[in-house]
Design a protein around this motif. Structure first.
Motif, PDB file in Angstrom:
ATOM      1  N   LEU A  17      -4.391 -12.820  -0.649  1.00 47.04           N
ATOM      2  CA  LEU A  17      -3.754 -11.681   0.017  1.00 47.04           C
ATOM      3  C   LEU A  17      -3.207 -10.721  -1.022  1.00 47.04           C
ATOM      4  CD1 LEU A  17      -1.656 -11.596   3.186  1.00 47.04           C
ATOM      5  CD2 LEU A  17      -0.644 -10.619   1.119  1.00 47.04           C
ATOM      6  N   LYS A  18      -3.741  -9.511  -1.022  1.00 44.78           N
ATOM      7  CA  LYS A  18      -3.210  -8.464  -1.887  1.00 44.78           C
ATOM      8  C   LYS A  18      -2.047  -7.803  -1.142  1.00 44.78           C
ATOM      9  CE  LYS A  18      -2.564  -4.193  -3.511  1.00 44.78           C
ATOM     10  NZ  LYS A  18      -3.482  -3.083  -3.588  1.00 44.78           N
ATOM     11  N   PHE A  19      -0.849  -7.927  -1.698  1.00 47.35           N
ATOM     12  CA  PHE A  19       0.352  -7.367  -1.086  1.00 47.35           C
ATOM     13  C   PHE A  19       0.581  -5.991  -1.695  1.00 47.35           C
ATOM     14  CE2 PHE A  19       4.782  -6.809  -0.006  1.00 47.35           C
ATOM     15  CZ  PHE A  19       4.967  -7.544   1.160  1.00 47.35           C
ATOM     16  N   GLY A  20       0.243  -4.951  -0.934  1.00 51.97           N
ATOM     17  CA  GLY A  20       0.307  -3.589  -1.452  1.00 51.97           C
ATOM     18  C   GLY A  20       1.683  -3.186  -1.938  1.00 51.97           C
ATOM     19  N   GLY A  21       1.716  -2.581  -3.120  1.00 55.44           N
ATOM     20  CA  GLY A  21       2.985  -2.124  -3.666  1.00 55.44           C
ATOM     21  C   GLY A  21       3.658  -1.088  -2.798  1.00 55.44           C
ATOM     22  N   SER A  22       2.859  -0.362  -1.991  1.00 54.33           N
ATOM     23  CA  SER A  22       3.417   0.663  -1.108  1.00 54.33           C
ATOM     24  C   SER A  22       4.356   0.068  -0.072  1.00 54.33           C
ATOM     25  CB  SER A  22       2.290   1.415  -0.400  1.00 54.33           C
ATOM     26  OG  SER A  22       1.503   0.523   0.379  1.00 54.33           O
ATOM     27  N   ILE A  23       4.187  -1.212   0.246  1.00 53.69           N
ATOM     28  CA  ILE A  23       5.031  -1.856   1.258  1.00 53.69           C
ATOM     29  C   ILE A  23       6.486  -1.888   0.807  1.00 53.69           C
ATOM     30  CG2 ILE A  23       5.400  -3.995   2.568  1.00 53.69           C
ATOM     31  CD1 ILE A  23       2.408  -4.600   2.118  1.00 53.69           C
ATOM     32  N   MET A  24       6.706  -1.924  -0.506  1.00 51.70           N
ATOM     33  CA  MET A  24       8.077  -2.017  -1.011  1.00 51.70           C
ATOM     34  C   MET A  24       8.858  -0.718  -0.877  1.00 51.70           C
ATOM     35  SD  MET A  24       8.100  -4.633  -4.227  1.00 51.70           S
ATOM     36  CE  MET A  24       9.851  -4.969  -3.890  1.00 51.70           C
ATOM     37  N   ARG A  25       8.189   0.326  -0.414  1.00 48.30           N
ATOM     38  CA  ARG A  25       8.937   1.568  -0.171  1.00 48.30           C
ATOM     39  C   ARG A  25       9.901   1.407   0.997  1.00 48.30           C
ATOM     40  NH1 ARG A  25       3.897   4.627  -1.562  1.00 48.30           N
ATOM     41  NH2 ARG A  25       3.327   4.619   0.639  1.00 48.30           N
ATOM     42  N   ASP A  26       9.632   0.435   1.873  1.00 44.06           N
ATOM     43  CA  ASP A  26      10.533   0.130   2.991  1.00 44.06           C
ATOM     44  C   ASP A  26      10.877  -1.351   2.875  1.00 44.06           C
ATOM     45  OD1 ASP A  26      11.698  -0.533   5.475  1.00 44.06           O
ATOM     46  OD2 ASP A  26      10.612   1.090   6.489  1.00 44.06           O
ATOM     47  N   LEU A  27      12.049  -1.650   2.349  1.00 49.29           N
ATOM     48  CA  LEU A  27      12.393  -3.039   2.046  1.00 49.29           C
ATOM     49  C   LEU A  27      12.538  -3.890   3.312  1.00 49.29           C
ATOM     50  CD1 LEU A  27      14.883  -2.618  -0.940  1.00 49.29           C
ATOM     51  CD2 LEU A  27      12.403  -2.988  -0.969  1.00 49.29           C
ATOM     52  N   ALA A  28      12.920  -3.275   4.423  1.00 44.67           N
ATOM     53  CA  ALA A  28      13.017  -4.032   5.675  1.00 44.67           C
ATOM     54  C   ALA A  28      11.641  -4.500   6.118  1.00 44.67           C
ATOM     55  CB  ALA A  28      13.664  -3.170   6.765  1.00 44.67           C
ATOM     56  N   VAL A  29      10.641  -3.614   6.033  1.00 46.90           N
ATOM     57  CA  VAL A  29       9.266  -3.980   6.365  1.00 46.90           C
ATOM     58  C   VAL A  29       8.764  -5.055   5.410  1.00 46.90           C
ATOM     59  CG1 VAL A  29       6.871  -3.153   6.392  1.00 46.90           C
ATOM     60  CG2 VAL A  29       8.686  -1.769   7.429  1.00 46.90           C
ATOM     61  N   CYS A  30       9.093  -4.892   4.144  1.00 53.38           N
ATOM     62  CA  CYS A  30       8.686  -5.868   3.124  1.00 53.38           C
ATOM     63  C   CYS A  30       9.207  -7.261   3.458  1.00 53.38           C
ATOM     64  CB  CYS A  30       9.205  -5.411   1.758  1.00 53.38           C
ATOM     65  SG  CYS A  30       8.728  -6.467   0.385  1.00 53.38           S
ATOM     66  N   LYS A  31      10.473  -7.350   3.818  1.00 55.22           N
ATOM     67  CA  LYS A  31      11.063  -8.655   4.134  1.00 55.22           C
ATOM     68  C   LYS A  31      10.422  -9.278   5.368  1.00 55.22           C
ATOM     69  CE  LYS A  31      15.661  -8.034   2.063  1.00 55.22           C
ATOM     70  NZ  LYS A  31      17.115  -8.032   2.326  1.00 55.22           N
ATOM     71  N   LEU A  32      10.153  -8.463   6.386  1.00 57.32           N
ATOM     72  CA  LEU A  32       9.526  -8.986   7.596  1.00 57.32           C
ATOM     73  C   LEU A  32       8.116  -9.500   7.312  1.00 57.32           C
ATOM     74  CD1 LEU A  32      10.662  -6.359  10.265  1.00 57.32           C
ATOM     75  CD2 LEU A  32      11.372  -8.754  10.110  1.00 57.32           C
TER      76      LEU A  32
END
Length: 251
Positions: A17-32
């Motif tokens: 699974l490639k976890f896109g770095g763009s996801i970290m722009r929203d830390l709440a989404v990242c945690k979920l």
């Protein structure tokens, strides 16, 4: 790569699974999203997470745009950016099951123990030097190469959009391409997955999917064979690449 040969123990990853770095722009989404991955690991899925370059990578791109960097500098700095993102994702602030490692052997052991190994890819990339030093090659292609190297059956690109859209219209739900052959996707160029990764998938018969991290439950649905709003990338079977010679043997 075939990992079922005697003397060569399989890595046993269900997915890379490639976890896109763009996801970290929203830390709440990242945690979920990470919480969903932990839930899947509890259900027995062996996930190898390959981090994107994220915020550090964007900083390198900005510097390169202002003052053109040597390809060697940019390539090595971006590989280290993936490591940095990996360390952040595995921090206790974000997860309890993610563990960073630069060793594929250790990643295999961690997955067997129910953890989610986060591959820090820079050492592997520096040692093997498998990809071109170019901005055309992103962490998507690195993840595809790692999926092939470890014999994983599927590649997941977890990102911040629903999938690949016609004309790049990510804000138009009707433009979503729900299924496409890797060979056809190559013709679209760089989309929400880079073209180098897609061509690699086509040549190595590695199927995959592009899924939106804002809807993490879609990953579980896809793993269980249900239809989800995403882009499924299909490939010709490996057997299709084997032709017969006139004597009836494999060419």
């Amino acid at each position: 790569m075939d990992c079922s040969i005697k003397g060569f123990p399989p890595y046993g990853f269900s997915i890379v699974l490639k976890f896109g770095g763009s996801i970290m722009r929203d830390l709440a989404v990242c945690k979920l999203a990470l919480a969903e991955l932990e839930r899947l690991a509890d259900k027995g899925h062996r996930i190898l997470l390959v981090p994107g370059g994220g915020i550090p990578d964007k900083a390198i791109e900005a510097i390169d745009a202002a003052e053109r960097l040597d390809p060697c500098t940019a390539h090595h700095a971006c590989a280290l950016a993936q490591d940095q993102t990996g360390y952040l994702l595995a921090d206790a602030a974000f997860s309890s099951k993610l563990v960073p490692s630069a060793s594929l052997g250790e990643c295999r052991t961690l997955a067997r123990l129910g953890k989610i190994p986060v591959l820090l890819p820079s050492r592997l990339l520096f040692a093997a030097d498998p990809v071109e030093w170019s901005w055309d090659v992103t962490s998507d292609a690195v993840a595809a190469w790692i999926a092939w190297l470890t014999g994983a059956p599927q590649l997941v690109i977890l990102t911040d959009v629903d999938g690949v859209h016609r004309g790049g219209a990510t804000d138009d739900p009707a433009a979503l391409i729900e299924q496409i052959a890797a060979q056809d996707l190559v013709l679209l160029g760089h989309t929400s997955i880079d073209a180098c990764a897609v061509e690699f998938m086509a040549k190595k018969s590695l199927p995959g999917v592009v899924i939106n991290a804002r809807h993490p439950a879609r990953l579980a649905d896809w793993l269980e064979g249900r239809r989800v709003r995403a882009t499924r990338i299909t490939v010709a079977s490996r057997k299709a690449h084997i032709t017969s010679d006139p004597l009836g043997g494999a060419a």
